[in-house]
Design a protein around this motif. Structure first.
Motif, PDB file in Angstrom:
ATOM      1  N   TYR A  69      21.846  -9.881  39.190  1.00 11.52           N
ATOM      2  CA  TYR A  69      21.179 -10.590  40.270  1.00 11.52           C
ATOM      3  C   TYR A  69      21.370 -12.087  40.073  1.00 11.52           C
ATOM      4  CZ  TYR A  69      18.832  -6.148  41.190  1.00 11.52           C
ATOM      5  OH  TYR A  69      18.570  -4.837  41.479  1.00 11.52           O
ATOM      6  N   LYS A  70      21.479 -12.789  41.185  1.00  7.11           N
ATOM      7  CA  LYS A  70      21.668 -14.244  41.139  1.00  7.11           C
ATOM      8  C   LYS A  70      20.510 -14.924  41.874  1.00  7.11           C
ATOM      9  CE  LYS A  70      25.854 -15.537  42.321  1.00  7.11           C
ATOM     10  NZ  LYS A  70      27.062 -15.555  43.194  1.00  7.11           N
ATOM     11  N   TYR A  98      20.701 -13.988  36.616  1.00  6.02           N
ATOM     12  CA  TYR A  98      21.336 -15.262  36.291  1.00  6.02           C
ATOM     13  C   TYR A  98      20.702 -16.348  37.166  1.00  6.02           C
ATOM     14  CZ  TYR A  98      24.890 -12.989  33.468  1.00  6.02           C
ATOM     15  OH  TYR A  98      25.535 -12.277  32.472  1.00  6.02           O
ATOM     16  N   VAL A  99      20.355 -17.451  36.543  1.00  3.03           N
ATOM     17  CA  VAL A  99      19.607 -18.501  37.239  1.00  3.03           C
ATOM     18  C   VAL A  99      20.423 -19.786  37.297  1.00  3.03           C
ATOM     19  CG1 VAL A  99      17.515 -19.912  37.218  1.00  3.03           C
ATOM     20  CG2 VAL A  99      17.410 -17.518  36.468  1.00  3.03           C
ATOM     21  N   ASP A 100      20.607 -20.300  38.499  1.00  5.41           N
ATOM     22  CA  ASP A 100      21.189 -21.628  38.700  1.00  5.41           C
ATOM     23  C   ASP A 100      20.097 -22.554  39.221  1.00  5.41           C
ATOM     24  OD1 ASP A 100      23.725 -20.922  37.906  1.00  5.41           O
ATOM     25  OD2 ASP A 100      24.571 -20.797  39.923  1.00  5.41           O
ATOM     26  N   VAL A 101      19.874 -23.661  38.522  1.00  8.32           N
ATOM     27  CA  VAL A 101      18.878 -24.645  38.944  1.00  8.32           C
ATOM     28  C   VAL A 101      19.598 -25.863  39.511  1.00  8.32           C
ATOM     29  CG1 VAL A 101      17.010 -26.169  38.200  1.00  8.32           C
ATOM     30  CG2 VAL A 101      17.187 -23.852  37.250  1.00  8.32           C
ATOM     31  N   PHE A 102      19.331 -26.177  40.762  1.00  5.87           N
ATOM     32  CA  PHE A 102      19.956 -27.307  41.438  1.00  5.87           C
ATOM     33  C   PHE A 102      19.047 -28.531  41.367  1.00  5.87           C
ATOM     34  CE2 PHE A 102      21.968 -23.602  43.207  1.00  5.87           C
ATOM     35  CZ  PHE A 102      23.297 -23.980  43.358  1.00  5.87           C
ATOM     36  N   GLU A 103      19.653 -29.669  41.069  1.00  9.75           N
ATOM     37  CA  GLU A 103      18.901 -30.921  40.971  1.00  9.75           C
ATOM     38  C   GLU A 103      19.651 -32.023  41.715  1.00  9.75           C
ATOM     39  OE1 GLU A 103      16.760 -34.000  40.691  1.00  9.75           O
ATOM     40  OE2 GLU A 103      15.919 -32.126  39.887  1.00  9.75           O
ATOM     41  N   ARG A 104      18.945 -32.743  42.545  1.00  5.69           N
ATOM     42  CA  ARG A 104      19.560 -33.811  43.345  1.00  5.69           C
ATOM     43  C   ARG A 104      20.058 -34.965  42.483  1.00  5.69           C
ATOM     44  NH1 ARG A 104      17.412 -38.573  45.790  1.00  5.69           N
ATOM     45  NH2 ARG A 104      15.336 -38.090  44.986  1.00  5.69           N
ATOM     46  N   LEU A 105      19.326 -35.283  41.415  1.00  5.33           N
ATOM     47  CA  LEU A 105      19.676 -36.399  40.540  1.00  5.33           C
ATOM     48  C   LEU A 105      20.509 -35.909  39.348  1.00  5.33           C
ATOM     49  CD1 LEU A 105      16.213 -38.199  40.493  1.00  5.33           C
ATOM     50  CD2 LEU A 105      18.224 -38.829  41.848  1.00  5.33           C
ATOM     51  N   PRO A 106      21.158 -36.809  38.628  1.00  6.21           N
ATOM     52  CA  PRO A 106      21.877 -36.397  37.418  1.00  6.21           C
ATOM     53  C   PRO A 106      20.952 -35.974  36.285  1.00  6.21           C
ATOM     54  CG  PRO A 106      22.779 -38.455  38.283  1.00  6.21           C
ATOM     55  CD  PRO A 106      21.498 -38.199  39.008  1.00  6.21           C
ATOM     56  N   ALA A 107      19.694 -36.415  36.336  1.00  5.24           N
ATOM     57  CA  ALA A 107      18.733 -36.129  35.265  1.00  5.24           C
ATOM     58  C   ALA A 107      17.727 -35.073  35.711  1.00  5.24           C
ATOM     59  CB  ALA A 107      17.994 -37.402  34.867  1.00  5.24           C
ATOM     60  N   PRO A 108      17.447 -34.075  34.876  1.00  5.25           N
ATOM     61  CA  PRO A 108      16.453 -33.058  35.209  1.00  5.25           C
ATOM     62  C   PRO A 108      15.036 -33.499  34.825  1.00  5.25           C
ATOM     63  CG  PRO A 108      17.480 -32.517  33.119  1.00  5.25           C
ATOM     64  CD  PRO A 108      18.136 -33.791  33.604  1.00  5.25           C
ATOM     65  N   PHE A 109      14.095 -32.582  34.989  1.00  2.00           N
ATOM     66  CA  PHE A 109      12.700 -32.663  34.526  1.00  2.00           C
ATOM     67  C   PHE A 109      11.741 -33.301  35.525  1.00  2.00           C
ATOM     68  CE2 PHE A 109      15.070 -33.136  30.305  1.00  2.00           C
ATOM     69  CZ  PHE A 109      15.243 -31.762  30.180  1.00  2.00           C
ATOM     70  N   GLY A 110      12.219 -33.803  36.640  1.00  2.00           N
ATOM     71  CA  GLY A 110      11.348 -34.200  37.737  1.00  2.00           C
ATOM     72  C   GLY A 110      10.162 -35.046  37.346  1.00  2.00           C
TER      73      GLY A 110
END
Length: 449
Positions: free
Chosen positions: A7-8, A33-45
């Motif tokens: 599953y994706k 399988y998990v893909d996390v999309f982030e608008r910025l180059p840096a994660p953690f919001g």
């Protein structure tokens, strides 16, 4: 019987709620399988860009998120914006389930005359500025005047107050951005007024945050003791054990009025029962006019009633800190009043295979840790749909990364972020700080080999 199907799941947003959703999915008995999309180059919001620099312990959850990111079925796809690089429809084709955890990205407006003039700002602008958020790089805050007013009495208002009143040496060893530290060092702000439209028992400060305000070095707290008189309905509310935090806040406010006389050149004024009516000034802020209020109604159903009495506070800056709200996602339903994507326990109304978690699900409430339970509720529904074969992934064998690369999008994975992270830490060591953040996307990308 074991389900060996792959599953994706796509998660949009890499803040706390996104990582907690990923954690829950990866612990599932399903092969997800998990893909996390982030608008910025840096994660953690919010943990990276929302937590105040002088509260480093609140950033410790990043250690947990890094552990989650190390999982073999986790992938970060950063520097990718939904609505620009990918459409909602693209995600639905490539994934069984899509979970939006994009938070509450804008401030609620006061909607009063003068809100847009120079010197009037939202809390998000100031917080983003001193925390190095690329969206707020280049903002200018004129701290040459002596007085600032903060509308709102929650923990973000407390953060702003500390940033404006703390001594420079108390911030110099934090991860506050260098340009912000320099600006605050040269600040002339001596008076900060924190104003709420209801009473001390209704303020939204956390007990620890309020206690911290009362202990600011070289700062005298000024409260009108008459404002601390509690009406009968409020007293009945405070007698309820569920309101122990509010009761403690009332005690803390009272203790602040008992401060011994001290030599101070900075002052924190806390006002209650006042609703912002108009920001004064033509080209720039010169003050703000308030309308007095009073509490009416029965216990647990009180409301703030405006009176026909007004007063002004002269000031040079006004910060609105009355809450955040979400931004619409194109082609998804949106509740403009609540600022959330309409949902039932995380399942988006009328959109198959689509879920929400975090502030875009429930509004801006709770602490960083509150997002874990919120994510678990959402993931339980998503997992149920996958179990029951209710999800559909048209492009199961395709990789969305190939599509992004073909489009010319520079996608960053977690290993790329770690290069940025390492460079920031080295930059910080040179000036005695835990890190010196890159504050533009261009600079972040430039340090990736």
């Amino acid at each position: 019987m074991t389900d060996n199907k792959m599953y994706k799941v796509a998660i949009v947003g890499s803040g706390p709620s996104g990582f907690y959703a990923a954690e829950a999915l990866l612990k599932s008995e399903l092969n997800i399988y998990v893909d996390v999309f982030e608008r910025l180059p840096a994660p953690f919001g919010l943990v990276r860009y929302g937590v105040a620099p002088d509260h480093p312990k609140l950033k410790k959850p990043i250690n947990i998120y890094e552990t989650i990111a190390a999982h073999e079925r986790f992938r970060l796809l950063a520097n990718v914006e939904i609505g620009r690089d990918l459409a909602v429809e693209d995600l639905k084709k490539f994934y069984d389930v899509v979970i939006y955890s994009c938070g509450a990205q804008t401030d609620r407006k006061m909607d009063i005359v003068g809100e847009g003039i120079f010197g009037s700002y939202s809390s998000a602008e100031f917080v983003g500025w001193y925390n190095g958020h690329p969206d707020y790089y280049g903002r200018k805050f004129n701290l040459e005047g002596q007085s600032a007013v903060i509308i709102g009495q929650g923990n973000v208002a407390a953060d702003l107050t500390r940033m404006l009143l703390k001594e420079e040496e108390d911030l110099s060893d934090t991860d506050i951005c260098g340009y912000a530290l320099s600006c605050l060092k040269n600040s002339n702000i001596k008076h900060v007024h924190v104003v709420g439209r209801r009473g001390p028992a209704q303020s939204k400060f956390g007990n620890n945050e309020l206690r911290e305000l009362g202990k600011l070095e070289n700062v005298k707290v000024i409260i009108n003791e008459h404002d601390l008189i509690i009406n009968d309905a409020t007293q009945r509310e405070l007698n309820d054990r569920k309101n122990i935090s509010a009761k403690k806040n009332v005690e803390l406010f009272s203790a602040m009025t008992q401060q011994s006389e001290m030599d101070s050149d900075k002052f924190l004024h806390i006002h209650f029962y006042a609703d912002p009516y108009e920001i004064l000034g033509e080209e720039r802020v010169s003050g703000i006019r308030f309308r007095k209020t009073e509490l009416r109604g029965e216990a647990f159903a009180q409301y703030s009633q405006s009176l026909n009495e007004f007063f002004d506070i002269p000031c040079d800056l006004v910060f609105s800190s009355i809450g955040y709200k979400g931004k619409p996602v194109k082609n998804l339903p949106f509740d403009e009043v609540k600022g959330v994507i309409p949902n039932v326990q995380g399942r988006v109304d009328g959109v198959d295979g689509t879920f929400v978690t975090g502030w875009i699900k429930r509004g801006p409430s709770g602490t960083i840790g509150s997002n874990r339970a919120c994510a678990l509720e959402t993931v339980a529904l998503a997992e149920k749909d996958m179990h029951e074969g209710l999800t559909d992934c048209a492009l199961r064998s395709a990789d969305i990364l190939d599509k992004l690369i073909y489009q010319g999008v520079r996608v960053l994975e977690f290993s790329d972020w770690k290069q940025i992270d390492g460079a920031e830490i080295i930059r910080g060591e040179l000036v005695g700080k835990p890190r010196e953040k890159f504050t533009t996307i261009k600079d972040m990308l430039s340090c990736i080999v």
